[in-house]
Design an enzyme around this catalytic site. Structure first.
Site, short mmCIF file in Angstrom:
data_model
loop_
_atom_site.label_atom_id
_atom_site.label_comp_id
_atom_site.label_asym_id
_atom_site.label_seq_id
_atom_site.Cartn_x
_atom_site.Cartn_y
_atom_site.Cartn_z
N ASP A 1 7.57 -37.24 21.10
CA ASP A 1 6.95 -36.03 21.66
C ASP A 1 7.95 -35.55 22.72
OD1 ASP A 1 4.19 -34.46 21.61
OD2 ASP A 1 4.72 -34.62 23.72
N LYS B 1 -2.23 -41.28 21.44
CA LYS B 1 -1.08 -40.69 22.14
C LYS B 1 -0.68 -41.62 23.26
CE LYS B 1 1.43 -36.91 22.00
NZ LYS B 1 1.69 -36.00 20.87
P1 NDP Z 1 11.38 -31.75 23.55
O1 NDP Z 1 11.43 -32.73 24.63
O2 NDP Z 1 12.32 -31.87 22.40
O3 NDP Z 1 11.57 -30.27 24.13
C1 NDP Z 1 10.66 -29.77 25.06
C2 NDP Z 1 11.07 -28.35 25.43
O4 NDP Z 1 10.02 -27.75 26.16
C3 NDP Z 1 12.30 -28.29 26.32
O5 NDP Z 1 12.97 -27.07 26.11
C4 NDP Z 1 11.68 -28.36 27.72
O6 NDP Z 1 12.49 -27.77 28.72
C5 NDP Z 1 10.41 -27.56 27.53
N1 NDP Z 1 9.37 -28.12 28.40
C6 NDP Z 1 8.77 -29.33 28.28
N2 NDP Z 1 7.89 -29.55 29.26
C7 NDP Z 1 7.96 -28.44 30.04
C8 NDP Z 1 7.28 -28.04 31.21
N3 NDP Z 1 6.36 -28.84 31.79
N4 NDP Z 1 7.58 -26.83 31.71
C9 NDP Z 1 8.51 -26.02 31.11
N5 NDP Z 1 9.18 -26.35 30.00
C10 NDP Z 1 8.90 -27.54 29.48
O7 NDP Z 1 9.87 -31.75 23.03
P2 NDP Z 1 9.27 -31.22 21.65
O8 NDP Z 1 10.02 -30.03 21.18
O9 NDP Z 1 9.12 -32.38 20.76
O10 NDP Z 1 7.79 -30.80 22.10
C11 NDP Z 1 7.45 -29.47 22.50
C12 NDP Z 1 5.95 -29.28 22.34
O11 NDP Z 1 5.58 -29.48 20.97
C13 NDP Z 1 5.07 -30.24 23.13
O12 NDP Z 1 3.87 -29.57 23.50
C14 NDP Z 1 4.73 -31.32 22.10
O13 NDP Z 1 3.54 -32.01 22.44
C15 NDP Z 1 4.55 -30.46 20.87
N6 NDP Z 1 4.66 -31.13 19.59
C16 NDP Z 1 5.74 -31.89 19.27
C17 NDP Z 1 5.82 -32.49 18.01
C18 NDP Z 1 7.02 -33.26 17.58
O14 NDP Z 1 7.04 -33.69 16.44
N7 NDP Z 1 8.05 -33.42 18.42
C19 NDP Z 1 4.73 -32.38 17.06
C20 NDP Z 1 3.66 -31.48 17.47
C21 NDP Z 1 3.64 -30.92 18.70
P3 NDP Z 1 13.28 -28.72 29.75
O15 NDP Z 1 14.33 -29.39 28.93
O16 NDP Z 1 13.80 -27.80 30.79
O17 NDP Z 1 12.26 -29.70 30.28
O1 2IT Z 2 1.88 -33.84 18.85
C1 2IT Z 2 2.24 -34.36 17.78
O2 2IT Z 2 1.63 -34.16 16.73
C2 2IT Z 2 3.44 -35.20 17.78
N1 2IT Z 2 4.08 -35.34 18.83
C3 2IT Z 2 3.87 -35.91 16.53
C4 2IT Z 2 3.11 -37.20 16.36
C5 2IT Z 2 3.58 -38.08 15.24
O3 2IT Z 2 2.99 -39.16 15.14
O4 2IT Z 2 4.48 -37.72 14.47
#
Ligand code: NDP
Ligand code: 2IT
Length: 449
Positions: A169, A129
């Site tokens: 992420d 990561k």
């Molecule tokens: P994005 O940046 O697309 O969206 C994040 C969302 O979560 C936004 O609505 C944001 O609000 C909110 N958010 C993020 N950090 C905070 C915080 N500290 N406090 C409150 N709200 C927060 O990210 P993703 O959708 O990609 O990721 C969301 C979660 O999913 C994370 O935990 C990530 O690690 C996990 N994840 C993502 C994957 C992927 O493929 N993208 C795969 C597996 C897991 P705001 O805009 O107001 O900050």
């Molecule tokens: O938390 C996760 O699994 C991710 N942000 C996706 C990682 C990836 O390599 O697609």
């Protein structure tokens, strides 16, 4: 959480001592160790080979300066990270997070989780990561590009399709991956598609990667509900966040007959009894890069924005936390249980605190931990790597079917492992034990490296 067995407790104490102040990393390690007592009892070789101690120590940690110039000509300095945690099963694989809260402890917690998540996919990927304390919010495209170029100017020497394959992420989506890939290509003079995933579909990306994490989480929760004869059809669902994971979770819930009545961002949440309009949400969030207040304004009277509130106070049948770590605390879990919530699946990484997880367990709520429930994103990244390696691209339907099969397989594997350890329905133990055994066996086979 119960007390750890003495041997595991001493390993945990060593982790605390060697990684001071990294509270999220401590939490992630503690949660895995909590599942490993019976596993260690069954596999004596793991103790002699000190497998847990080795897994808790990243293979490599890289921290670097990221200097760049903003639109006003001011020099900005951020910190970049890549933690290459474990490569027993394949090249390091995991996303990059750009968020002001990023520090080594967050990158290590995410990298540690990624080892086990990636093992559960059944695909040949190790765990890693990275990220930065840079905040893309409010920055121009030019600023984001210059930041990404500076970040990659250091990172490029550490990554490669056989070495380490970053992706998105929080704060890193298609735009950022484009700028990162462009700079990698420029520095190395190689069109090495397999070095990053989450690329645009016109230049080496995979169909379904954008949707994969959210869709996969919904497939997983649907599988959990089926073990009790239910399904998502007709269910009221909460999805926290409104980013990549949340948007596509909402889309798939609606496709399967449920209604997502609320979603959020860090400013508050929107409740909409008729269901969130996902097309408008995409337009507001992905195109305009707006806020939930903009969504509520565009929807008018049917949508109510609650500034600063906690989304978990809205009654629901199913909750999909899809924003950030530790967003469901003990009081939130109690409220969800009191309101009759029957299932929780973690779209985000570690969104549920240990105390909240305990409350769900005691109440018999189906609980899908992130390393299982949100593995669809990285699994589809591995499918992107397969397409890149064979210089091919698959159709949407074929790729989505592969994703659905993978999520079903992860569910079955977690459920079967929970049965094996006499904790039927405990997906936390199922996921941790199944993934740990796979990584540990590979580490034994590869010797002391
Ligand atoms: P994005 O940046 O697309 O969206 C994040 C969302 O979560 C936004 O609505 C944001 O609000 C909110 N958010 C993020 N950090 C905070 C915080 N500290 N406090 C409150 N709200 C927060 O990210 P993703 O959708 O990609 O990721 C969301 C979660 O999913 C994370 O935990 C990530 O690690 C996990 N994840 C993502 C994957 C992927 O493929 N993208 C795969 C597996 C897991 P705001 O805009 O107001 O900050
Ligand atoms: O938390 C996760 O699994 C991710 N942000 C996706 C990682 C990836 O390599 O697609």
């Amino acid at each position: 959480m119960s007390a750890l067995e003495p041997k595991l407790q001493s390993i945990y104490e060593l982790v605390l001592q060697r990684n001071p102040g990294e509270t999220e990393f401590h939490q992630a390690v503690r949660e895995v160790l909590d599942s490993l007592g019976p596993v260690m009892a069954k596999h004596a070789a793991y103790t002699d080979a000190r497998v847990i101690e080795r897994i808790c120590e990243p293979e490599r940690q890289i921290i670097f300066r990221v200097p760049w110039v903003d639109d006003n000509g001011r020099i900005e300095i951020h910190r970049g990270f890549r933690v290459e945690f474990n490569s027993a099963l394949g090249p390091y694989k995991g996303g990059l997070r750009f968020h002001p809260s990023v520090y080594l402890g967050i990158v290590k917690f995410l990298g540690f989780e990624q080892i086990f998540k990636n093992a559960l996919t059944g695909l040949p990927i190790g765990g890693g990561k990275g990220g930065s304390d840079f905040d893309p919010k409010g920055r121009s495209d030019g600023e984001v590009m210059r930041f990404c170029q500076s970040f990659m100017t250091e990172l490029y020497r550490h990554i490669g399709e056989y070495t380490d394959v970053p992706a998105g992420d929080v704060g890193v989506g298609g735009r950022e991956i484009g700028y990162l890939f462009g700079q990698y290509k420029r520095i190395t003079n190689r069109y090495e598609s397999g070095v990053l995933t989450g690329k645009g579909v016109g230049w080496g990306g995979s169909l379904v990667r954008t949707e994969a994490t959210g869709y996969g989480t919904v497939y997983f929760v649907d599988e959990m509900l089926r073990t009790r004869g239910g399904s998502l059809d007709g269910k009221r669902v909460l999805v926290s966040g409104s980013g990549n994971v949340a948007i596509y979770a909402i889309e798939k819930v609606h496709e399967l007959g449920g209604t997502v009545v609320a979603c959020s961002d860090s400013g508050g949440y929107v409740v909409e009894e008729k269901g969130i309009d996902v097309e408008l949400l995409k337009e507001v969030k992905e195109v305009r890069r707006g806020r939930m207040t903009d969504y509520a304004d565009a929807r008018g009277s049917g949508a109510n924005h609650v500034a600063g509130g906690r989304i978990w106070e809205v009654p629901c049948d199913v909750a999909l936390p899809s924003a950030t770590q530790n967003e469901i605390e003990e009081a939130d879990a109690r409220r969800l249980v009191d309101h009759g919530c029957v299932a929780v699946a973690e779209g985000a990484n570690m969104p549920t605190t240990p105390a909240a997880t305990q409350i769900f367990a005691e109440a018999g709520v189906l609980f899908g931990p992130g390393k299982a429930a949100n593995a669809g994103g990285v699994a589809t990244s591995a499918l992107e790597m397969q397409q890149n390696a064979s210089r091919d691209s698959w159709t949407f339907d074929y790729t989505q079917d592969r994703l659905a099969e993978i999520m079903k397989g992860i569910h079955e594997r977690c459920a079967a492992t929970a049965d094996e350890y006499d904790v039927p329905g405990n997906y936390v133990v199922g996921a941790n034990a199944a993934a740990f055994v796979q990584v540990a066996d590979a580490m034994l086979a590869l010797g002391v490296v």
